[in-house]
Design a protein around this motif. Structure first.
Motif, PDB file in Angstrom:
ATOM      1  N   MET A   1       0.840  -1.161   0.000  1.00  0.00           N
ATOM      2  CA  MET A   1       0.000   0.000   0.000  1.00  0.00           C
ATOM      3  C   MET A   1       0.892   1.233   0.000  1.00  0.00           C
ATOM      4  SD  MET A   1      -2.385   1.346   3.100  1.00  0.00           S
ATOM      5  CE  MET A   1      -3.644   0.146   2.826  1.00  0.00           C
ATOM      6  N   THR A   2       0.658   2.146  -0.898  1.00  0.00           N
ATOM      7  CA  THR A   2       1.381   3.406  -0.899  1.00  0.00           C
ATOM      8  C   THR A   2       0.372   4.535  -0.778  1.00  0.00           C
ATOM      9  OG1 THR A   2       1.367   3.437  -3.294  1.00  0.00           O
ATOM     10  CG2 THR A   2       3.339   2.588  -2.245  1.00  0.00           C
ATOM     11  N   VAL A   3       0.397   5.164   0.354  1.00  0.00           N
ATOM     12  CA  VAL A   3      -0.524   6.252   0.636  1.00  0.00           C
ATOM     13  C   VAL A   3       0.299   7.415   1.172  1.00  0.00           C
ATOM     14  CG1 VAL A   3      -2.500   7.003   1.992  1.00  0.00           C
ATOM     15  CG2 VAL A   3      -2.385   4.658   1.183  1.00  0.00           C
ATOM     16  N   ASP A   4       0.142   8.576   0.602  1.00  0.00           N
ATOM     17  CA  ASP A   4       0.816   9.771   1.087  1.00  0.00           C
ATOM     18  C   ASP A   4       0.020  10.304   2.271  1.00  0.00           C
ATOM     19  OD1 ASP A   4       1.873  12.246   1.596  1.00  0.00           O
ATOM     20  OD2 ASP A   4       1.857  12.910  -0.492  1.00  0.00           O
ATOM     21  N   PRO A   5       0.593  10.318   3.489  1.00  0.00           N
ATOM     22  CA  PRO A   5      -0.166  10.764   4.654  1.00  0.00           C
ATOM     23  C   PRO A   5      -0.550  12.234   4.591  1.00  0.00           C
ATOM     24  CG  PRO A   5       2.122  10.439   5.240  1.00  0.00           C
ATOM     25  CD  PRO A   5       1.952   9.941   3.821  1.00  0.00           C
ATOM     26  N   HIS A   6       0.122  13.015   3.744  1.00  0.00           N
ATOM     27  CA  HIS A   6      -0.200  14.436   3.618  1.00  0.00           C
ATOM     28  C   HIS A   6      -1.309  14.685   2.598  1.00  0.00           C
ATOM     29  CE1 HIS A   6       3.160  15.108   6.204  1.00  0.00           C
ATOM     30  NE2 HIS A   6       3.911  14.413   5.393  1.00  0.00           N
ATOM     31  N   ARG A   7      -1.630  13.676   1.833  1.00  0.00           N
ATOM     32  CA  ARG A   7      -2.730  13.733   0.872  1.00  0.00           C
ATOM     33  C   ARG A   7      -3.556  12.470   1.019  1.00  0.00           C
ATOM     34  NH1 ARG A   7      -0.345  15.895  -4.804  1.00  0.00           N
ATOM     35  NH2 ARG A   7      -0.019  18.017  -4.104  1.00  0.00           N
ATOM     36  N   PRO A   8      -4.259  12.338   2.127  1.00  0.00           N
ATOM     37  CA  PRO A   8      -4.992  11.095   2.379  1.00  0.00           C
ATOM     38  C   PRO A   8      -6.119  10.889   1.383  1.00  0.00           C
ATOM     39  CG  PRO A   8      -5.553  12.737   4.012  1.00  0.00           C
ATOM     40  CD  PRO A   8      -4.454  13.323   3.171  1.00  0.00           C
ATOM     41  N   SER A   9      -6.307   9.651   1.029  1.00  0.00           N
ATOM     42  CA  SER A   9      -7.411   9.289   0.151  1.00  0.00           C
ATOM     43  C   SER A   9      -8.471   8.609   0.995  1.00  0.00           C
ATOM     44  CB  SER A   9      -6.928   8.333  -0.934  1.00  0.00           C
ATOM     45  OG  SER A   9      -6.587   7.093  -0.359  1.00  0.00           O
ATOM     46  N   GLN A  10      -9.592   8.318   0.399  1.00  0.00           N
ATOM     47  CA  GLN A  10     -10.644   7.622   1.134  1.00  0.00           C
ATOM     48  C   GLN A  10     -10.205   6.204   1.511  1.00  0.00           C
ATOM     49  OE1 GLN A  10     -13.084   9.045   2.375  1.00  0.00           O
ATOM     50  NE2 GLN A  10     -13.287  10.912   1.215  1.00  0.00           N
ATOM     51  N   SER A  11      -9.202   5.640   0.813  1.00  0.00           N
ATOM     52  CA  SER A  11      -8.783   4.280   1.104  1.00  0.00           C
ATOM     53  C   SER A  11      -7.717   4.202   2.198  1.00  0.00           C
ATOM     54  CB  SER A  11      -8.269   3.604  -0.172  1.00  0.00           C
ATOM     55  OG  SER A  11      -7.114   4.298  -0.634  1.00  0.00           O
ATOM     56  N   ALA A  12      -7.202   5.334   2.651  1.00  0.00           N
ATOM     57  CA  ALA A  12      -6.195   5.322   3.708  1.00  0.00           C
ATOM     58  C   ALA A  12      -6.813   4.794   4.997  1.00  0.00           C
ATOM     59  CB  ALA A  12      -5.644   6.725   3.928  1.00  0.00           C
ATOM     60  N   PRO A  13      -6.116   3.918   5.720  1.00  0.00           N
ATOM     61  CA  PRO A  13      -6.677   3.357   6.949  1.00  0.00           C
ATOM     62  C   PRO A  13      -6.709   4.344   8.109  1.00  0.00           C
ATOM     63  CG  PRO A  13      -4.463   2.556   6.602  1.00  0.00           C
ATOM     64  CD  PRO A  13      -4.824   3.358   5.382  1.00  0.00           C
ATOM     65  N   VAL A  14      -5.973   5.443   7.990  1.00  0.00           N
ATOM     66  CA  VAL A  14      -5.977   6.474   9.035  1.00  0.00           C
ATOM     67  C   VAL A  14      -5.705   7.819   8.384  1.00  0.00           C
ATOM     68  CG1 VAL A  14      -3.536   6.086   9.585  1.00  0.00           C
ATOM     69  CG2 VAL A  14      -5.027   7.166  11.270  1.00  0.00           C
ATOM     70  N   ARG A  15      -6.414   8.825   8.896  1.00  0.00           N
ATOM     71  CA  ARG A  15      -6.216  10.184   8.384  1.00  0.00           C
ATOM     72  C   ARG A  15      -6.539  11.169   9.498  1.00  0.00           C
ATOM     73  NH1 ARG A  15     -11.217  12.377   7.236  1.00  0.00           N
ATOM     74  NH2 ARG A  15     -12.903  10.878   7.203  1.00  0.00           N
ATOM     75  N   ILE A  16      -6.006  12.358   9.374  1.00  0.00           N
ATOM     76  CA  ILE A  16      -6.336  13.425  10.316  1.00  0.00           C
ATOM     77  C   ILE A  16      -7.583  14.095   9.765  1.00  0.00           C
ATOM     78  CG2 ILE A  16      -5.601  15.599  11.356  1.00  0.00           C
ATOM     79  CD1 ILE A  16      -2.693  14.590  10.985  1.00  0.00           C
ATOM     80  N   SER A  17      -8.706  13.944  10.451  1.00  0.00           N
ATOM     81  CA  SER A  17      -9.947  14.534   9.954  1.00  0.00           C
ATOM     82  C   SER A  17     -10.164  15.941  10.487  1.00  0.00           C
ATOM     83  CB  SER A  17     -11.146  13.643  10.269  1.00  0.00           C
ATOM     84  OG  SER A  17     -11.346  13.543  11.653  1.00  0.00           O
ATOM     85  N   GLU A  18      -9.518  16.276  11.609  1.00  0.00           N
ATOM     86  CA  GLU A  18      -9.590  17.624  12.187  1.00  0.00           C
ATOM     87  C   GLU A  18      -8.298  17.903  12.926  1.00  0.00           C
ATOM     88  OE1 GLU A  18     -12.850  18.523  14.852  1.00  0.00           O
ATOM     89  OE2 GLU A  18     -14.077  17.000  13.868  1.00  0.00           O
ATOM     90  N   ALA A  19      -7.863  19.143  12.892  1.00  0.00           N
ATOM     91  CA  ALA A  19      -6.725  19.571  13.705  1.00  0.00           C
ATOM     92  C   ALA A  19      -6.759  21.091  13.764  1.00  0.00           C
ATOM     93  CB  ALA A  19      -5.405  19.079  13.125  1.00  0.00           C
ATOM     94  N   ASP A  20      -6.963  21.636  14.969  1.00  0.00           N
ATOM     95  CA  ASP A  20      -7.089  23.080  15.081  1.00  0.00           C
ATOM     96  C   ASP A  20      -6.110  23.716  16.061  1.00  0.00           C
ATOM     97  OD1 ASP A  20      -8.053  22.495  17.607  1.00  0.00           O
ATOM     98  OD2 ASP A  20     -10.097  23.103  17.178  1.00  0.00           O
ATOM     99  N   GLY A  21      -5.076  23.007  16.434  1.00  0.00           N
ATOM    100  CA  GLY A  21      -4.116  23.556  17.379  1.00  0.00           C
ATOM    101  C   GLY A  21      -4.378  23.183  18.825  1.00  0.00           C
ATOM    102  N   GLN A  22      -5.608  22.835  19.153  1.00  0.00           N
ATOM    103  CA  GLN A  22      -5.956  22.399  20.501  1.00  0.00           C
ATOM    104  C   GLN A  22      -6.427  20.953  20.539  1.00  0.00           C
ATOM    105  OE1 GLN A  22      -5.503  24.242  23.309  1.00  0.00           O
ATOM    106  NE2 GLN A  22      -4.522  25.665  21.899  1.00  0.00           N
ATOM    107  N   HIS A  23      -7.062  20.549  19.459  1.00  0.00           N
ATOM    108  CA  HIS A  23      -7.668  19.217  19.401  1.00  0.00           C
ATOM    109  C   HIS A  23      -7.443  18.622  18.009  1.00  0.00           C
ATOM    110  CE1 HIS A  23     -10.450  16.003  20.393  1.00  0.00           C
ATOM    111  NE2 HIS A  23     -11.029  16.195  19.233  1.00  0.00           N
ATOM    112  N   ALA A  24      -7.139  17.336  17.981  1.00  0.00           N
ATOM    113  CA  ALA A  24      -6.993  16.633  16.707  1.00  0.00           C
ATOM    114  C   ALA A  24      -7.860  15.383  16.737  1.00  0.00           C
ATOM    115  CB  ALA A  24      -5.540  16.246  16.457  1.00  0.00           C
ATOM    116  N   VAL A  25      -8.443  15.061  15.587  1.00  0.00           N
ATOM    117  CA  VAL A  25      -9.226  13.839  15.437  1.00  0.00           C
ATOM    118  C   VAL A  25      -8.560  13.001  14.358  1.00  0.00           C
ATOM    119  CG1 VAL A  25     -11.453  12.839  14.826  1.00  0.00           C
ATOM    120  CG2 VAL A  25     -11.366  14.990  16.120  1.00  0.00           C
ATOM    121  N   LEU A  26      -8.192  11.785  14.715  1.00  0.00           N
ATOM    122  CA  LEU A  26      -7.660  10.825  13.761  1.00  0.00           C
ATOM    123  C   LEU A  26      -8.756   9.821  13.489  1.00  0.00           C
ATOM    124  CD1 LEU A  26      -5.139  12.014  15.309  1.00  0.00           C
ATOM    125  CD2 LEU A  26      -3.950   9.990  14.525  1.00  0.00           C
ATOM    126  N   ALA A  27      -9.105   9.654  12.223  1.00  0.00           N
ATOM    127  CA  ALA A  27     -10.167   8.729  11.831  1.00  0.00           C
ATOM    128  C   ALA A  27      -9.543   7.471  11.248  1.00  0.00           C
ATOM    129  CB  ALA A  27     -11.091   9.396  10.815  1.00  0.00           C
TER     130      ALA A  27
END
Length: 112
Positions: A1-27
């Protein structure tokens, strides 16, 4: 599997869905195992995860995680200069069990 973590695709098993400096959500989704370990480790080094005081690991769509990936999560949390408060949300019983075996319960709160 080759997935660029800085350009996540829908097929990536993990991605940062939110990050605002105080809170981050990894999906997480699908299977997080040996072929995805490098993607996970690179994502965990993302500059957006250095600032947040809290992380939510959204795991309701994750079917399987292996111990190597669970340990990678634990390392990321415990090696940070100022550890983030971690909440694991929606982990299936098998995923929860693997995270527990890796020791993540010592540093994270689990929610249904």
């Amino acid at each position: 599997m080759t997935v660029d973590p800085h350009r996540p695709s829908q097929s990536a098993p993990v991605r940062i869905s939110e990050a605002d400096g105080q809170h981050a959500v990894l999906a997480f989704s699908g299977d997080l195992d040996a072929p995805a370990l490098r993607v996970l480790e690179e994502l965990l080094l993302d500059h957006r995860l250095r600032q947040p005081g809290t992380w939510t690991l959204e795991m309701s769509d994750l079917h399987h995680i292996d111990l190597a990936c669970a340990y990678a999560l634990l390392r990321a949390v415990t090696r940070a200069p100022e550890p983030a408060a971690i909440t694991v949300r929606g982990a299936r019983p098998a995923v929860h069990r693997t995270l527990r075996h890796a020791g993540l319960e010592a540093v994270a709160t689990f929610e249904e």
